[in-house]
Write a protein that holds these residues in place. Structure first.
Motif, PDB file in Angstrom:
ATOM      1  N   LYS A  63      22.875  -2.045 -20.429  1.00  0.00           N
ATOM      2  CA  LYS A  63      23.167  -2.129 -21.862  1.00  0.00           C
ATOM      3  C   LYS A  63      23.941  -0.872 -22.272  1.00  0.00           C
ATOM      4  CE  LYS A  63      20.325  -5.749 -22.650  1.00  0.00           C
ATOM      5  NZ  LYS A  63      20.667  -7.026 -23.284  1.00  0.00           N
ATOM      6  N   PHE A  64      25.062  -1.081 -22.950  1.00  0.00           N
ATOM      7  CA  PHE A  64      25.941   0.024 -23.322  1.00  0.00           C
ATOM      8  C   PHE A  64      26.216  -0.017 -24.817  1.00  0.00           C
ATOM      9  CE2 PHE A  64      30.064   1.642 -24.488  1.00  0.00           C
ATOM     10  CZ  PHE A  64      30.216   2.826 -23.769  1.00  0.00           C
ATOM     11  N   THR A  65      26.059   1.129 -25.469  1.00  0.00           N
ATOM     12  CA  THR A  65      26.404   1.262 -26.894  1.00  0.00           C
ATOM     13  C   THR A  65      27.133   2.578 -27.123  1.00  0.00           C
ATOM     14  OG1 THR A  65      24.604  -0.096 -27.786  1.00  0.00           O
ATOM     15  CG2 THR A  65      25.469   1.623 -29.217  1.00  0.00           C
ATOM     16  N   ILE A  66      28.236   2.508 -27.853  1.00  0.00           N
ATOM     17  CA  ILE A  66      28.912   3.709 -28.323  1.00  0.00           C
ATOM     18  C   ILE A  66      28.627   3.837 -29.815  1.00  0.00           C
ATOM     19  CG2 ILE A  66      31.115   2.572 -28.839  1.00  0.00           C
ATOM     20  CD1 ILE A  66      32.478   5.146 -27.631  1.00  0.00           C
ATOM     21  N   SER A  67      28.496   5.050 -30.295  1.00  0.00           N
ATOM     22  CA  SER A  67      27.997   5.266 -31.652  1.00  0.00           C
ATOM     23  C   SER A  67      29.097   5.075 -32.706  1.00  0.00           C
ATOM     24  CB  SER A  67      27.411   6.678 -31.782  1.00  0.00           C
ATOM     25  OG  SER A  67      26.782   6.825 -33.033  1.00  0.00           O
ATOM     26  N   TYR A  68      29.059   3.905 -33.361  1.00  0.00           N
ATOM     27  CA  TYR A  68      29.964   3.602 -34.476  1.00  0.00           C
ATOM     28  C   TYR A  68      29.106   3.373 -35.722  1.00  0.00           C
ATOM     29  CZ  TYR A  68      33.682   2.634 -31.001  1.00  0.00           C
ATOM     30  OH  TYR A  68      34.598   2.723 -29.986  1.00  0.00           O
ATOM     31  N   ALA A 104      17.776  -3.367 -28.011  1.00  0.00           N
ATOM     32  CA  ALA A 104      18.415  -4.288 -27.069  1.00  0.00           C
ATOM     33  C   ALA A 104      17.865  -4.097 -25.659  1.00  0.00           C
ATOM     34  CB  ALA A 104      19.928  -4.082 -27.075  1.00  0.00           C
ATOM     35  N   VAL A 105      17.608  -2.839 -25.282  1.00  0.00           N
ATOM     36  CA  VAL A 105      17.078  -2.566 -23.945  1.00  0.00           C
ATOM     37  C   VAL A 105      15.626  -3.031 -23.833  1.00  0.00           C
ATOM     38  CG1 VAL A 105      16.476  -0.765 -22.290  1.00  0.00           C
ATOM     39  CG2 VAL A 105      18.634  -0.624 -23.544  1.00  0.00           C
ATOM     40  N   VAL A 106      14.822  -2.692 -24.841  1.00  0.00           N
ATOM     41  CA  VAL A 106      13.381  -2.946 -24.771  1.00  0.00           C
ATOM     42  C   VAL A 106      13.048  -4.417 -25.017  1.00  0.00           C
ATOM     43  CG1 VAL A 106      11.152  -2.409 -25.836  1.00  0.00           C
ATOM     44  CG2 VAL A 106      12.808  -0.579 -25.419  1.00  0.00           C
ATOM     45  N   ASN A 107      13.717  -5.015 -26.003  1.00  0.00           N
ATOM     46  CA  ASN A 107      13.360  -6.367 -26.430  1.00  0.00           C
ATOM     47  C   ASN A 107      14.370  -7.436 -26.026  1.00  0.00           C
ATOM     48  OD1 ASN A 107      10.965  -5.502 -27.779  1.00  0.00           O
ATOM     49  ND2 ASN A 107      12.243  -4.737 -29.448  1.00  0.00           N
ATOM     50  N   GLY A 108      15.455  -7.025 -25.400  1.00  0.00           N
ATOM     51  CA  GLY A 108      16.479  -7.990 -25.018  1.00  0.00           C
ATOM     52  C   GLY A 108      17.481  -8.200 -26.144  1.00  0.00           C
ATOM     53  N   HIS A 113      20.727   2.488 -18.572  1.00  0.00           N
ATOM     54  CA  HIS A 113      21.280   2.007 -19.826  1.00  0.00           C
ATOM     55  C   HIS A 113      21.898   3.192 -20.573  1.00  0.00           C
ATOM     56  CE1 HIS A 113      19.453  -1.870 -19.145  1.00  0.00           C
ATOM     57  NE2 HIS A 113      18.290  -1.278 -18.934  1.00  0.00           N
ATOM     58  N   ILE A 114      23.042   2.942 -21.256  1.00  0.00           N
ATOM     59  CA  ILE A 114      23.857   4.042 -21.772  1.00  0.00           C
ATOM     60  C   ILE A 114      24.037   3.966 -23.279  1.00  0.00           C
ATOM     61  CG2 ILE A 114      26.156   5.078 -21.740  1.00  0.00           C
ATOM     62  CD1 ILE A 114      26.423   3.972 -18.843  1.00  0.00           C
TER      63      ILE A 114
END
Length: 322
Positions: free
Chosen positions: A115-120, A286-290, A88-89
């Motif tokens: 799961k992918f998130t970019i920091s905004y 999001a990764v841990v709890n969905g 996960h990224i």
């Protein structure tokens, strides 16, 4: 979950690592950096192992996620490898230097299902969330103009690291770094761009722009202005938006607006939404709890598109059409 820090290059590396360290659902597993001295110094500070080989991280099944804060020039290869390894990224802006690289990264992320998130982070602010509510309510009518200015004195104050002026690592100067915030905000509010014209200058003559403006045309005729720089002291952030029936302004953590319900007088909006969790914490949840991770790969690709247009316009001296 265990999270590896991949790259200690970015100025926000420690901030994100602290957030992961302090989150009850995560622990820092190790750090890798292409600069061994920098990576080992980070490892010592955080009390975690230094990994000399990236493959060690990719092949470790106990490491579920990665914080990617390498030099931007390393994003393409590292992000694709992370996705293929099923990690996960969470990554820092921008995604890539070119639209082609961004597409290749996006394809790998989508194929992996991570799961992918970019920091905004500005999209978590109560003032901008309140502005978004006002725009979507229709009270301001059709938005015809937006100006976002985000600037600081990193160059004149001489506190940015030297490698932030190395275009081979960064892809540019103030616009591709700090200017990412105005760009993704304009995308968030205004949608797809049609064309862009840029003016970049150097005040401190460090080899990349430290004073920059891009003017963006949107499909409905609206105009957006993205302003940034490393040579500004005071008033670091301003958002202005004007519509056919009203306007708003964000400054100093205050949101003011005017429209028919305020008798067209500028008033402060005091019933602001609560701040959302910062992107790194929302990604962990999001990764841990969905659930869906914020600022996903489509948002990351969109920012690259804006930046490519902005820099091509500056390089050619002409309007760039998307």
């Amino acid at each position: 979950m265990k999270v590896a820090v991949v790259g200690a290059w970015h100025v926000h590396t420690k901030e994100y690592a602290e957030a992961i360290k302090n989150n009850p659902h995560t622990e820092l597993a190790c750090v890798w950096d292409s600069d061994r001295e920098r990576g080992e110094a980070f490892a010592k500070e955080f009390g975690i192992p230094f990994s000399a080989e990236l493959e060690t991280i990719w092949s470790d099944p106990s490491i579920a996620g990665v914080q990617i804060t390498t030099a931007t020039c390393e994003h393409h290869d590292v992000l694709i490898a992370a996705a293929k390894a099923g990690k996960h990224i969470f990554t820092e802006k921008v995604l890539a230097f070119t639209n082609e690289e961004a597409k290749e990264i996006a394809d790998a992320v989508r194929a992996s299902g991570v799961k992918f998130t970019i920091s905004y982070p500005h999209k978590t602010w109560p003032t901008l969330l309140g502005a978004k509510q006002l725009v979507e309510s229709g009270k301001l009518g059709e938005i015809t103009y937006a100006r976002v200015r985000d600037a600081h004195n990193g160059s004149t104050g001489d506190w940015l690291p030297p490698h932030f002026y190395d275009a081979s690592q960064t892809g540019g100067g103030a616009m591709i770094d700090l200017g990412a915030h105005p760009m993704y905000t304009l995308n968030w509010f205004m949608g797809e761009p049609k064309s862009v014209v840029s003016m970049f200058t150097q005040v401190t003559n460090r080899g990349v722009e430290d004073n920059a403006v891009s003017v963006i045309e949107f499909a409905n005729g609206a105009i957006g202005v993205s302003e940034t720089g490393f040579v500004t002291t005071g008033m670091p952030y301003v958002l202005e938006m004007s519509g056919t029936q009203g306007s708003l302004m964000v400054h100093n953590d205050i949101l003011e607006y005017c429209c028919e319900e305020t008798d067209n007088k500028l008033v402060e909006k005091t019933d602001l939404p609560n701040a959302l969790p910062l992107p790194v914490d929302a990604w962990i949840d999001a990764v841990v709890n969905g659930g869906e991770a914020p600022n996903g790969i489509d948002d990351a690709v969109a920012l690259t598109k804006f930046m490519v247009g902005a820099y091509e316009s500056f390089k050619t001296g002409k309007r760039y059409c998307f």
